[in-house]
Design an enzyme around this catalytic site. Structure first.
Site, short mmCIF file in Angstrom:
data_model
loop_
_atom_site.label_atom_id
_atom_site.label_comp_id
_atom_site.label_asym_id
_atom_site.label_seq_id
_atom_site.Cartn_x
_atom_site.Cartn_y
_atom_site.Cartn_z
N CYS A 1 33.67 39.37 35.65
CA CYS A 1 35.09 39.42 35.98
C CYS A 1 35.66 38.01 35.96
CB CYS A 1 35.29 40.05 37.36
SG CYS A 1 36.99 39.85 37.98
N CYS B 1 36.66 36.85 39.69
CA CYS B 1 35.73 36.76 40.82
C CYS B 1 35.32 35.28 41.04
CB CYS B 1 34.49 37.63 40.57
SG CYS B 1 34.71 39.37 41.06
N HIS C 1 36.32 41.84 44.74
CA HIS C 1 36.75 42.58 43.56
C HIS C 1 37.21 44.01 43.89
CE1 HIS C 1 36.55 43.17 39.12
NE2 HIS C 1 36.24 44.42 39.44
N ASN D 1 51.52 43.37 38.74
CA ASN D 1 51.40 44.65 38.06
C ASN D 1 50.12 45.27 38.57
OD1 ASN D 1 53.60 43.82 36.48
ND2 ASN D 1 52.25 42.89 34.96
N SER E 1 44.03 46.10 33.30
CA SER E 1 42.68 46.65 33.13
C SER E 1 41.72 46.10 34.18
CB SER E 1 42.17 46.32 31.72
OG SER E 1 42.34 44.94 31.46
N HIS F 1 40.59 43.61 39.99
CA HIS F 1 40.49 42.52 40.98
C HIS F 1 41.91 42.20 41.51
CE1 HIS F 1 38.01 39.03 42.49
NE2 HIS F 1 39.21 38.82 42.97
N HIS G 1 45.16 40.77 42.23
CA HIS G 1 45.81 39.53 41.80
C HIS G 1 47.24 39.78 41.37
CE1 HIS G 1 44.79 41.27 37.88
NE2 HIS G 1 45.62 40.42 37.32
N GLN H 1 50.85 37.41 39.55
CA GLN H 1 51.16 36.33 38.62
C GLN H 1 52.44 35.61 39.02
OE1 GLN H 1 50.60 37.14 34.34
NE2 GLN H 1 50.30 39.26 34.94
ZN LIG Z 1 36.63 40.34 40.23
#
Ligand SMILES: [Zn+2]
Ligand SMILES: [Zn+2]
Length: 343
Positions: free
Chosen positions: A45, A48, A108, A148, A156, A159, A161, A163
């Site tokens: 990932c 991560c 994650h 998003n 896809s 994890h 997060h 932006q």
């Molecule tokens: Zn991750």
């Protein structure tokens, strides 16, 4: 049954609410959001801790929030400066600015909805710092913070997060809201968003969460099913203007909303979340009132709201759901988070 047109005061456009059509026959595509359990750490990932990214840079072994410059920036300092001149009346300019990725957690398998309240507060403080830092650049006019969430909006990697796009221009939605807010202040002497909060409080049916300094509601003029606004009650231009107590209150209401989303269908609820903050170009934004907007793409657990003729072609929304009904569903889906109950 709700069948009427409602005025969207921030966008200055009509929304057609045609909720009587909600159960019309449907044979379109259905959506299934990943329900399988994820590992806490994934070796390949790119978000991560400690992992190598495609750029060759390595993530820090972070334990809280982690921010880095996007390896595939939409706007960035490396964007070409020499552009071929466009023909006639057309205009172009370099896509300068900064694009960043904000990891909410080293874990994650978590989502923003599952972070504890101190972790949410830590994220809010990082967003404050990013807005201040990026906004202080002379060539950055606006800082767009967003997330998003879910495969249905094209993400896809689960994890947790978000932006940041820090741009040399102001995004259109914010520009329109600023103009609407200034016009309202000039005409009525009051802040538009404060009047929206007052109207929601007077009605009460669409309020999802509220404490002394923060509030969340499905707006009367919602365009999407389950569309939700989260805002401080005090009129401030950005998240960065909130004091420590307001930030805590805001985190509590934000977390409450996120838990309701997930609890609604007992699944990770997809959304586009955007912080609507004042531009950072130095103009007067005293008419603007910071808020977070959630735009959920699903109308039902497996039914996508398609944007088509009215939205894409005409620029106005046709809502198939009643904001009052959708708010009632979320009001009934109070926390704690369903996963923490199941554990
Ligand atoms: Zn991750
Ligand atoms: Zn807004």
């Amino acid at each position: 049954m709700t069948w009427e047109e409602r005025w969207h005061p921030l966008r200055q456009e009509w929304v057609i609410v045609a909720a009587h059509r909600q159960n019309r026959p449907w044979k379109g595509s259905t959506i299934v959001e990943g329900g399988s359990a994820l590992p806490r750490y994934v070796p390949d990932c790119y978000l991560c801790p400690g992992n190598l990214r495609v750029s060759g840079r390595r993530n820090a072994s972070f334990t809280g929030v982690f921010v880095f410059d996007n390896d595939h920036p939409s706007v960035g300092p490396e964007a070409p400066l020499e552009l071929s001149p466009p023909p006639g009346i057309y205009r172009a300019r370099p896509a300068r600015g900064l694009s960043r990725v904000v990891c909410y957690s080293p874990h994650h398998d978590l989502t923003l909805a599952e972070l504890d309240i101190l972790e949410v507060e830590t994220l809010l403080r990082e967003w404050q710092a990013q807005y201040r830092e990026l906004g202080s650049h002379a060539d950055i006019a606006h800082v767009l913070v967003f997330e998003n969430k879910g495969e249905v909006v094209g993400v896809s990697n689960p994890h947790p997060h978000g932006q940041i796009y820090a741009t040399n221009f102001v995004f259109r939605t914010i520009e329109v809201e600023v103009l609407a807010s200034r016009q309202h202040l000039a005409e009525s002497g009051s802040v538009l968003f404060a009047d929206i909060i007052a109207a929601e409080q007077a009605d009460g049916r669409r309020i999802l969460s509220e404490n002394e300094t923060a509030i969340a509601f499905v707006p009367y003029f919602a365009r999407y099913a389950y569309e939700t606004f989260v805002a401080p009650k005090r009129s401030v231009a950005s998240l960065a203007d909130l004091d420590a107590r307001e930030l805590r209150d805001f985190a509590l209401v934000l977390k409450d909303v996120l838990q309701r989303f997930d609890n609604l269908w007992q699944m990770s609820f997809p959304y586009v979340m955007v912080l609507h903050q004042a531009p950072t170009d130095g103009a007067d934004y005293s008419a603007f009132h910071f808020h977070v907007e959630f735009h959920p793409p699903l109308r039902k657990p497996n039914l996508l709201k398609f944007l088509a003729g009215p939205e894409i072609g005409g620029g106005c929304f046709l809502s198939d759901t009643s904001p009052e009904e959708k708010a009632a569903e979320l009001r009934a889906a109070a926390g704690p988070h369903y996963k923490s109950v199941a554990r």
